[in-house]
Scaffold this active site. Structure first.
Site, short mmCIF file in Angstrom:
data_model
loop_
_atom_site.label_atom_id
_atom_site.label_comp_id
_atom_site.label_asym_id
_atom_site.label_seq_id
_atom_site.Cartn_x
_atom_site.Cartn_y
_atom_site.Cartn_z
N ARG A 1 5.30 2.65 1.30
CA ARG A 1 6.43 2.72 1.52
C ARG A 1 7.26 3.77 1.92
O ARG A 1 7.09 4.63 1.42
CB ARG A 1 7.33 1.45 0.55
CG ARG A 1 7.55 2.31 -0.56
CD ARG A 1 8.24 1.12 -1.65
NE ARG A 1 8.47 1.78 -2.93
CZ ARG A 1 7.52 2.04 -3.88
NH1 ARG A 1 6.36 1.66 -3.63
NH2 ARG A 1 7.71 2.68 -4.90
N GLY A 2 8.20 3.65 3.05
CA GLY A 2 9.21 4.96 3.20
C GLY A 2 10.59 4.25 3.42
O GLY A 2 10.73 3.08 3.07
N ASP B 1 2.93 14.30 15.15
CA ASP B 1 2.96 14.58 13.75
C ASP B 1 1.67 14.76 13.00
O ASP B 1 1.38 13.82 12.18
CB ASP B 1 3.87 13.30 13.02
CG ASP B 1 4.29 13.70 11.78
OD1 ASP B 1 4.25 14.74 11.28
OD2 ASP B 1 4.82 12.82 11.00
N LEU C 1 0.74 -1.32 0.05
CA LEU C 1 0.09 0.00 -0.01
C LEU C 1 1.03 1.10 -0.10
O LEU C 1 0.43 2.15 -0.50
CB LEU C 1 -0.82 0.24 1.22
CG LEU C 1 -1.82 -1.10 1.44
CD1 LEU C 1 -2.61 -1.00 2.82
CD2 LEU C 1 -2.78 -0.90 0.10
N GLY D 1 10.04 1.68 6.36
CA GLY D 1 9.16 0.32 6.26
C GLY D 1 8.36 0.46 5.31
O GLY D 1 8.26 1.37 4.18
N VAL E 1 4.10 -0.79 4.14
CA VAL E 1 2.81 -0.99 4.57
C VAL E 1 2.24 -1.75 3.62
O VAL E 1 2.16 -1.75 2.47
CB VAL E 1 2.05 0.35 4.98
CG1 VAL E 1 0.65 -0.17 5.23
CG2 VAL E 1 2.61 1.17 5.78
#
Length: 596
Positions: free
Chosen positions: A33-34, A152, A31, A37, A39
């Protein structure tokens, strides 16, 4: 976090779809990504439901000390968010271990993020922005009551569901690596375009920082763009946030007034959440009204559904007509009345703001004028009649109930129970640590409170770790403040000792911002290393500083040598509940039995 709805990117080829996490969560597709990590949309094969799985990814070459701190932070923040249960907060379902790293399992929300809606459709209408403001403020209220600061708040973390339910997500469960590094050096925590000035300047992170984030998010919602440059140089943006003038919305009205009262550089002067919701209330749409219908909410977002998701029709179908002769419900529930402003409220010290003119008053019938003497007699007569009626009613009620008319000899003071430390009855729990590093055995039974959550952690051999590989089984209280840990070293002797374990603890807590005090060792010779190891009880206290918050805990530990292996039972509670922790330890530790 970027969104990608196409094929799995090359960075995820080592983690293909169809993989099973923790024996129950089947990964379906990426779904988002960064840098830290990915998702996934996944399917829970035990409960037969769709979930979102957030899998940590540590960059190559990251020092093990920083990786260990990041893992611990992930688990700690996951425990914190687990205590939240609110319709405007994305729910945390589970935390599991996969390949030695924590994996977070969350509610899967068919939705689009507010950031995506703003990019696609531009600024929101007043009713849409009010709905977002009220939902996010309600979520933050629930978080702050539980001692949680989001840190955040931004459009990317606000989800607008296909059913128009609005949820706040990402309470710091998996932070960006750059944010972790900045936090460690005391520079910054958060997204530059939405970060509070005091946090950008390296100050303490407090709930007031979320108020600024809410104001900046609403600014983006009504103006169609962030208050600061979100795509430029982060350091230049931070400098502007700290030293520049606060941007003001070009629009006017109640929403603009709320934004200006939230985006105030002095954290103490920001509008409280209760006042935000009071100001927003007149702008909210009528219950059941669809305000997001013109927008396309069915596109997948960074934290939402798998490709095979089946969404209900949107907008929802009109309900069937109700028979006018059908009986009414016994209790229709609370009416949507606007709360009144209490005395000493925010308006008593906040800057004056314009208010909408009151509606015209209805005509008042003409009254007969009375003289001062007649008015005084009338007031006295009314007071006497009221006192007589109240006294007579009280006496009649007491007599009818068989009670004395006199007050009780002494009032009994009611003290609310300490909810944070209320412990349910103990219940035997059986768990296993095998196969752990190729060593057989590892099953055990221990009695813990029946509503505590269990998860397993593996700690592999690491040159920076002074202790050998082991498995930890955690039992965590629902509020996240108490924990029982069962730690198993399959191979510990003859190369290690209890004293070696205590030395490792002292070294671990000697880091900056931490402290460690050993208060009890029984028998005493275990601390000196004289003689063979035997069952030993240890008590120590720790303090861990996070921003302006000190997390002080007491640990009650029992070491149980078993041939070449070692079992460690640890009961951890807040320092101010040390006596209760000792009682809990005395109840739990004797119930531990290990399979031979």
């Amino acid at each position: 976090m970027a969104v990608d709805n196409g094929p799995v990117p090359p960075a995820d080829l080592d983690h293909p779809t169809g993989r099973l996490i923790a024996g129950r969560y089947r990964l379906q597709r990426v779904l988002g990504r960064g840098s830290m990590g990915t998702v996934w949309a996944a399917y829970d094969e035990v409960l037969h439901r769709r979930v979102a799985v957030k899998e940590m990814r540590l960059p190559p070459g990251m020092p093990e000390t920083e990786a260990a701190a990041l893992r611990e932070r992930t688990l700690r923040e996951a425990r914190a968010i687990a205590v939240l249960s609110h319709p405007n907060v994305v729910t945390l379902h589970d935390v599991v271990q996969q390949d030695g790293e924590p994996v977070v399992v969350m509610e899967l929300v068919p939705s689009r993020s507010l950031a995506e809606l703003l990019r696609t459709h531009g600024a929101l209408s007043a009713a849409q922005a009010a709905a977002v403001a009220d939902a996010v403020a309600a979520a933050l209220q629930a978080a702050h009551r539980s001692g949680i600061t989001h840190r955040d708040v931004k459009p990317g973390n606000v989800l607008v569901g296909a059913n128009e339910q609005i949820k706040l997500t990402d309470f710091g469960i998996a932070r960006n690596v750059s944010e972790v590094t900045m936090t460690t050096t005391g520079i910054m925590l958060g997204t530059p375009a939405f970060i509070a000035p005091e946090v950008a300047a390296g100050g303490a992170v407090s709930p007031a920082a979320d108020l600024w984030g809410l104001g900046a998010t609403l600014f983006a919602a009504v103006e169609g763009h962030p208050p600061y440059d979100a795509d430029g140089d982060p350091l230049a943006t931070v400098t502007q946030v700290v030293h520049g003038e606060v941007p003001r919305p070009a629009s006017t009205g109640p929403l603009a007034e709320v934004i200006e009262a939230l985006m105030v550089k002095d954290p103490r002067a920001r509008m409280p959440l209760v006042e935000v919701r009071r100001r927003i209330y007149p702008l909210l749409p009528e219950p059941g009204t669809s305000v997001f219908a013109p927008l396309d909410l069915e596109e997948p977002t960074e934290l939402t559904r798998p490709a095979t998701a089946e969404l209900p029709a949107f907008p929802p179908p009109r309900p069937a007509p109700v028979d006018p002769d059908a009986p009414l419900a016994a209790d229709p529930g609370p009416l949507p009345f606007a709360p009144s402003t209490p005395s000493g409220s925010w308006e008593s010290w906040a800057p004056s703001t314009s208010a909408a003119p009151p509606p015209p008053a209805a005509p008042v019938p003409r009254r007969v004028r009375r003289g001062p003497v007649a008015t005084t007699l009338l007031v006295l007569t009314a007071a006497v009649l009221f006192a007589a009626a109240a006294g007579g009613g009280f006496a009649l009620t007491r007599v009818a109930a068989g009670r004395s008319l006199l007050p009780p000899p002494a009032a009994v003071r009611y003290e609310a129970p300490d909810v944070a430390t209320t412990v349910r009855p103990l219940q035997p729990r059986t768990a296993g640590t095998a196969p752990a590093y190729g060593v057989p055995g590892g099953e055990f039974t221990i009695s813990v409170p029946q509503d505590w959550t269990m998860f397993v952690e593996q700690r592999a051999n690491d040159p920076a770790d002074p202790l050998p590989p082991r498995t930890l089984v955690h039992f965590v209280s629902p509020d996240g403040v108490m924990e029982v840990t069962v730690e198993r070293f399959p191979v510990y002797y003859p190369n290690y000792s209890i004293r070696r374990y205590l030395d490792a603890l002292r070294s671990w807590w000697a880091r900056p911002g931490h402290s460690y005090v050993l208060t009890r060792v029984a028998p005493a010779d275990a601390a000196s290393g004289r003689g063979p190891d035997r069952q030993t009880d240890v008590t120590y206290r720790t303090v861990e500083t996070q921003a302006s918050t000190d997390m002080a805990r007491s640990h009650f530990v029992r070491f149980l040598p078993q041939r070449v292996g070692l079992w460690v039972i640890d009961v951890t509670v807040p320092n101010d509940q040390e006596e209760k922790g000792q009682t809990l330890f005395d109840q739990i530790a004797p119930t531990f039995t290990a399979a031979t």
